[in-house]
Design a protein around this motif. Structure first.
Motif, PDB file in Angstrom:
ATOM      1  N   GLU A   1     -17.133  11.180   1.770  1.00 26.95           N
ATOM      2  CA  GLU A   1     -15.625  10.895   1.965  1.00 26.95           C
ATOM      3  C   GLU A   1     -14.813  10.353   2.046  1.00 26.95           C
ATOM      4  OE1 GLU A   1     -13.485  13.212  -1.886  1.00 26.95           O
ATOM      5  OE2 GLU A   1     -15.287  14.718  -1.405  1.00 26.95           O
ATOM      6  N   GLY A   2     -15.313  11.020   4.174  1.00 25.26           N
ATOM      7  CA  GLY A   2     -14.883  10.204   4.905  1.00 25.26           C
ATOM      8  C   GLY A   2     -14.629   8.957   4.793  1.00 25.26           C
ATOM      9  N   GLY A   3     -15.750   8.235   4.562  1.00 28.33           N
ATOM     10  CA  GLY A   3     -15.751   7.184   5.125  1.00 28.33           C
ATOM     11  C   GLY A   3     -14.611   6.279   3.809  1.00 28.33           C
ATOM     12  N   PHE A   4     -14.465   6.707   2.213  1.00 29.36           N
ATOM     13  CA  PHE A   4     -14.291   5.791   2.105  1.00 29.36           C
ATOM     14  C   PHE A   4     -12.376   6.366   1.183  1.00 29.36           C
ATOM     15  CE2 PHE A   4     -16.546   7.978  -0.713  1.00 29.36           C
ATOM     16  CZ  PHE A   4     -16.382   8.064  -1.501  1.00 29.36           C
ATOM     17  N   ARG A   5     -12.427   8.235   1.229  1.00 30.13           N
ATOM     18  CA  ARG A   5     -10.548   8.583   1.833  1.00 30.13           C
ATOM     19  C   ARG A   5     -10.029   8.395   2.339  1.00 30.13           C
ATOM     20  NH1 ARG A   5      -9.244  13.687  -1.207  1.00 30.13           N
ATOM     21  NH2 ARG A   5     -11.167  13.478  -2.127  1.00 30.13           N
TER      22      ARG A   5
ATOM     23  N   THR B   1      -1.240   2.177   4.232  1.00 33.47           N
ATOM     24  CA  THR B   1      -2.387   3.053   3.984  1.00 33.47           C
ATOM     25  C   THR B   1      -3.401   2.514   4.459  1.00 33.47           C
ATOM     26  OG1 THR B   1      -4.448   3.291   2.342  1.00 33.47           O
ATOM     27  CG2 THR B   1      -3.406   1.057   1.503  1.00 33.47           C
ATOM     28  N   SER B   2      -4.684   2.221   4.048  1.00 27.26           N
ATOM     29  CA  SER B   2      -5.944   1.922   4.812  1.00 27.26           C
ATOM     30  C   SER B   2      -6.842   0.949   4.285  1.00 27.26           C
ATOM     31  CB  SER B   2      -7.107   3.498   5.850  1.00 27.26           C
ATOM     32  OG  SER B   2      -7.491   2.186   7.002  1.00 27.26           O
ATOM     33  N   ASP B   3      -7.897   0.952   4.652  1.00 24.35           N
ATOM     34  CA  ASP B   3      -8.948   0.163   3.955  1.00 24.35           C
ATOM     35  C   ASP B   3     -10.618   0.992   3.812  1.00 24.35           C
ATOM     36  OD1 ASP B   3      -8.851  -0.067   6.487  1.00 24.35           O
ATOM     37  OD2 ASP B   3      -9.998  -2.978   6.813  1.00 24.35           O
ATOM     38  N   ASN B   4     -10.263   1.862   4.468  1.00 23.46           N
ATOM     39  CA  ASN B   4     -11.658   2.001   4.671  1.00 23.46           C
ATOM     40  C   ASN B   4     -11.443   4.127   5.836  1.00 23.46           C
ATOM     41  OD1 ASN B   4     -12.590   0.035   7.230  1.00 23.46           O
ATOM     42  ND2 ASN B   4     -12.371   1.980   7.712  1.00 23.46           N
ATOM     43  N   GLY B   5     -12.695   4.625   6.155  1.00 18.44           N
ATOM     44  CA  GLY B   5     -11.734   5.444   6.425  1.00 18.44           C
ATOM     45  C   GLY B   5     -11.824   5.240   8.052  1.00 18.44           C
ATOM     46  N   SER B   6     -11.734   6.624   8.487  1.00 19.42           N
ATOM     47  CA  SER B   6     -12.019   6.772   9.384  1.00 19.42           C
ATOM     48  C   SER B   6     -12.613   6.107  10.860  1.00 19.42           C
ATOM     49  CB  SER B   6     -11.296   7.890  10.573  1.00 19.42           C
ATOM     50  OG  SER B   6     -12.408   9.044  10.293  1.00 19.42           O
ATOM     51  N   TRP B   7     -12.843   5.813  11.857  1.00 22.56           N
ATOM     52  CA  TRP B   7     -13.879   5.792  12.579  1.00 22.56           C
ATOM     53  C   TRP B   7     -13.881   5.671  14.121  1.00 22.56           C
ATOM     54  CZ3 TRP B   7     -12.865   1.528  16.312  1.00 22.56           C
ATOM     55  CH2 TRP B   7     -12.238   0.994  16.278  1.00 22.56           C
TER      56      TRP B   7
ATOM     57  N   ILE C   1      -1.321   3.231 -11.840  1.00 17.25           N
ATOM     58  CA  ILE C   1      -1.539   4.271 -11.162  1.00 17.25           C
ATOM     59  C   ILE C   1       0.518   4.679 -11.176  1.00 17.25           C
ATOM     60  CG2 ILE C   1      -3.801   4.488  -9.992  1.00 17.25           C
ATOM     61  CD1 ILE C   1      -2.268   4.163  -7.242  1.00 17.25           C
ATOM     62  N   THR C   2       0.863   3.835 -11.579  1.00 19.80           N
ATOM     63  CA  THR C   2       2.229   4.684 -11.525  1.00 19.80           C
ATOM     64  C   THR C   2       2.907   6.446 -11.625  1.00 19.80           C
ATOM     65  OG1 THR C   2       3.316   2.981 -12.185  1.00 19.80           O
ATOM     66  CG2 THR C   2       5.218   4.613 -11.699  1.00 19.80           C
ATOM     67  N   GLU C   3       2.027   7.154 -12.880  1.00 20.47           N
ATOM     68  CA  GLU C   3       1.918   7.866 -13.081  1.00 20.47           C
ATOM     69  C   GLU C   3       1.596   9.030 -11.605  1.00 20.47           C
ATOM     70  OE1 GLU C   3       0.272   9.067 -16.734  1.00 20.47           O
ATOM     71  OE2 GLU C   3       1.538   8.002 -17.978  1.00 20.47           O
ATOM     72  N   LEU C   4       0.316   8.822 -10.943  1.00 15.29           N
ATOM     73  CA  LEU C   4       0.187   9.845 -10.348  1.00 15.29           C
ATOM     74  C   LEU C   4       1.055   9.600  -9.086  1.00 15.29           C
ATOM     75  CD1 LEU C   4      -3.577   8.519  -9.616  1.00 15.29           C
ATOM     76  CD2 LEU C   4      -2.258  10.602 -10.606  1.00 15.29           C
ATOM     77  N   LEU C   5       1.744   8.660  -9.097  1.00 15.97           N
ATOM     78  CA  LEU C   5       2.792   8.612  -7.781  1.00 15.97           C
ATOM     79  C   LEU C   5       4.150   9.188  -8.344  1.00 15.97           C
ATOM     80  CD1 LEU C   5       2.896   4.091  -7.146  1.00 15.97           C
ATOM     81  CD2 LEU C   5       1.922   6.690  -6.291  1.00 15.97           C
TER      82      LEU C   5
ATOM     83  N   ASP D   1      -3.269  14.630  -5.778  1.00 22.53           N
ATOM     84  CA  ASP D   1      -5.389  14.461  -4.608  1.00 22.53           C
ATOM     85  C   ASP D   1      -5.875  13.938  -6.001  1.00 22.53           C
ATOM     86  OD1 ASP D   1      -4.500  16.027  -2.750  1.00 22.53           O
ATOM     87  OD2 ASP D   1      -4.408  17.913  -3.881  1.00 22.53           O
ATOM     88  N   GLU D   2      -5.031  13.343  -7.053  1.00 22.50           N
ATOM     89  CA  GLU D   2      -5.888  12.196  -7.869  1.00 22.50           C
ATOM     90  C   GLU D   2      -6.258  11.142  -6.912  1.00 22.50           C
ATOM     91  OE1 GLU D   2      -6.201  13.433 -10.985  1.00 22.50           O
ATOM     92  OE2 GLU D   2      -5.106  14.787 -10.975  1.00 22.50           O
ATOM     93  N   VAL D   3      -7.879  10.324  -7.299  1.00 25.65           N
ATOM     94  CA  VAL D   3      -8.508   9.982  -7.271  1.00 25.65           C
ATOM     95  C   VAL D   3      -8.205   8.492  -7.613  1.00 25.65           C
ATOM     96  CG1 VAL D   3     -10.781   8.273  -7.333  1.00 25.65           C
ATOM     97  CG2 VAL D   3     -10.865  11.139  -6.928  1.00 25.65           C
ATOM     98  N   ALA D   4      -8.044   7.551  -6.563  1.00 26.31           N
ATOM     99  CA  ALA D   4      -7.570   6.225  -6.847  1.00 26.31           C
ATOM    100  C   ALA D   4      -7.889   5.466  -5.941  1.00 26.31           C
ATOM    101  CB  ALA D   4      -5.713   6.657  -7.187  1.00 26.31           C
ATOM    102  N   SER D   5      -7.990   3.750  -6.443  1.00 22.26           N
ATOM    103  CA  SER D   5      -8.427   2.857  -5.396  1.00 22.26           C
ATOM    104  C   SER D   5      -7.157   2.065  -4.843  1.00 22.26           C
ATOM    105  CB  SER D   5      -9.420   1.874  -6.232  1.00 22.26           C
ATOM    106  OG  SER D   5     -10.060   1.033  -5.663  1.00 22.26           O
TER     107      SER D   5
END
Length: 170
Positions: A113-117, A90-96, A166-170, A135-139
């Protein structure tokens, strides 16, 4: 002796250290957090990857990062650890810079959303079906309680833990 201040060798040196760690800990459960420096500015790619992509130096650093992840995955396979190892990417933040937020607006440092998704790629044999999508929201804060649950370790109860399993989301 190698010049360790030469940042163009950093990804390869990180990868060598990662492979050594996995080798040294193959016979015991381990947690391994592997955070690459690139592709953050200033950008560097090793001689083997410089000029190999269509994306300029940024693309070259991404190609080398891809190689590095591939080497880690090959090592897990080689040591027969793949079926009992959870791998998260994963990444720590959106693209740049030259990255793309896809259909979303904004990027690193914005509240759009492009900053944190960010993508989360998970390989967890027996839990995550290959090719599945969610497509669910997680962090990223959810990773600690999720991994603790996967390992059968309780999260500390003497403090507030912001994430959720969030095991259920996975």
């Amino acid at each position: 002796e190698e010049n360790i201040t030469d940042q163009s060798t950093l990804t390869k040196r990180y990868t060598e250290a990662a492979l050594s760690f996995i080798d040294e800990n193959r016979d015991t459960p381990f947690f391994f957090y592997f955070a690459h420096t690139f592709p953050h500015i200033p950008l560097f790619a090793s001689e083997d990857f410089r000029g190999t992509s269509d994306g300029g130096l940024y693309g070259d650093t991404v190609e080398e990062l891809d190689w590095s992840v591939g080497e880690v995955m090959k090592k897990l396979d080689e040591l027969n650890l793949s079926e009992n190892t959870i791998v998260l990417f994963t990444s720590d933040n959106g693209s740049w810079y030259e990255g793309s937020p896809g259909d979303f607006r904004g990027g690193k440092g914005t509240s759009y959303e492009g900053g944190f998704r960010v993508p989360l790629i998970v390989r967890w044999p027996g839990v995550v079906s290959p090719g599945s999508e969610c497509d669910e929201v997680a962090s990223n804060m959810d990773l600690f309680p999720t991994l603790a649950a996967a390992c059968g370790v309780p999260v500390p109860d003497d403090r507030v833990i912001d994430g959720r399993d969030i095991t259920e989301l996975l």
